[in-house]
Design an enzyme around this catalytic site. Sequence first.
Site, mmCIF file in Angstrom:
data_model
loop_
_atom_site.group_PDB
_atom_site.id
_atom_site.type_symbol
_atom_site.label_atom_id
_atom_site.label_comp_id
_atom_site.label_asym_id
_atom_site.label_seq_id
_atom_site.Cartn_x
_atom_site.Cartn_y
_atom_site.Cartn_z
ATOM 1 C CG ASP A 85 91.263 -135.055 13.738
ATOM 2 O OD1 ASP A 85 91.005 -133.572 14.572
ATOM 3 O OD2 ASP A 85 90.854 -135.036 13.043
ATOM 4 C CG HIS A 86 96.204 -134.195 13.869
ATOM 5 N ND1 HIS A 86 95.545 -135.093 12.931
ATOM 6 C CD2 HIS A 86 96.293 -133.488 12.049
ATOM 7 C CE1 HIS A 86 94.859 -135.238 11.279
ATOM 8 N NE2 HIS A 86 95.075 -133.687 11.646
ATOM 9 C CB CYS A 89 87.571 -133.750 14.091
ATOM 10 S SG CYS A 89 86.100 -133.729 12.961
ATOM 11 C CB THR A 122 84.926 -129.954 9.040
ATOM 12 O OG1 THR A 122 84.752 -131.659 9.065
ATOM 13 C CG2 THR A 122 86.127 -129.344 8.199
ATOM 14 N N GLY A 123 84.142 -131.567 12.125
ATOM 15 C CA GLY A 123 83.100 -132.689 13.002
ATOM 16 C C GLY A 123 82.540 -133.454 12.338
ATOM 17 C CG MET A 178 85.407 -136.972 15.252
ATOM 18 S SD MET A 178 86.298 -138.046 15.493
ATOM 19 C CE MET A 178 87.586 -137.163 16.775
ATOM 20 C CG HIS A 205 62.929 -133.518 20.049
ATOM 21 N ND1 HIS A 205 61.561 -131.845 18.455
ATOM 22 C CD2 HIS A 205 61.882 -132.537 21.130
ATOM 23 C CE1 HIS A 205 60.586 -131.711 19.750
ATOM 24 N NE2 HIS A 205 61.543 -131.333 20.686
ATOM 25 N NE ARG A 249 55.746 -134.868 19.051
ATOM 26 C CZ ARG A 249 56.189 -133.547 20.248
ATOM 27 N NH1 ARG A 249 55.028 -134.246 21.259
ATOM 28 N NH2 ARG A 249 56.376 -133.111 20.315
ATOM 29 C CG HIS A 250 60.032 -136.775 20.157
ATOM 30 N ND1 HIS A 250 60.251 -135.709 19.408
ATOM 31 C CD2 HIS A 250 59.662 -135.691 21.617
ATOM 32 C CE1 HIS A 250 59.976 -134.161 19.752
ATOM 33 N NE2 HIS A 250 59.354 -134.352 20.943
HETATM 34 C C1 RB5 Z 1 92.495 -132.903 9.621
HETATM 35 O O1 RB5 Z 1 92.171 -132.990 8.825
HETATM 36 C C2 RB5 Z 1 90.606 -133.072 9.240
HETATM 37 O O2 RB5 Z 1 90.303 -133.943 7.693
HETATM 38 C C3 RB5 Z 1 90.069 -133.580 10.181
HETATM 39 O O3 RB5 Z 1 89.901 -133.099 11.433
HETATM 40 C C4 RB5 Z 1 88.554 -133.337 9.899
HETATM 41 O O4 RB5 Z 1 87.418 -132.465 9.303
HETATM 42 C C5 RB5 Z 1 87.628 -134.815 8.875
HETATM 43 O O5 RB5 Z 1 86.301 -135.024 8.955
#
Ligand code: RB5
Length: 150
Positions: free
Chosen positions: A10-11, A67, A69-70, A73, A100, A134-135
């Site tokens: 994203d941005h 994104c 925080t990740g 996504m 794993h 096993r994994h």
């Molecule tokens: C965008 O501001 C932010 O919410 C997005 O990039 C992401 O962190 C969402 O989980």
Amino acid sequence: MSRRIAVGADHAGVDLKDALAQLLRERGFEVHDCGTSGHDSVDYPDFAHAVCAEVGSGRSELGLLVCGTGLGMSMAANRHAGIRAALCAEPFSARMTRMHNDANVLCMGSRVVGPGLAEEILSVFVTTAFEGGRHARRVGKIELGAAPTG
Ligand code: RB5
């Protein structure tokens, strides 16, 4: 034939995504860029779904999603059958989730990891193989509705 990796952001993640895509190209990977391509505000699930469609169809072997925080996504990606998205902020988890969990999508937060650390995490992710054994049985049980395999 070169390995193909789908990337999306994203941005908040676009600058890191572009830098990592360039690194992948320099290392000989074919990169399929699902966007976004600018800094206009966009919705992260749109790009998670595009990357997961690539990976789920087999057109791309692995996916990368960035994104802020990740987190968003990884939540969106893990709604897809057959997608095992791992949110990583250090290389140990990136290695273990390939070995794993056979993770096929790496998620990172651009506001969490710096570019150097992100490169290291990605590098470990794309060069580590699934251990199987096993994994494989356990990974098979991740999908809801999968037949019990003992
Ligand atoms: C965008 O501001 C932010 O919410 C997005 O990039 C992401 O962190 C969402 O989980």
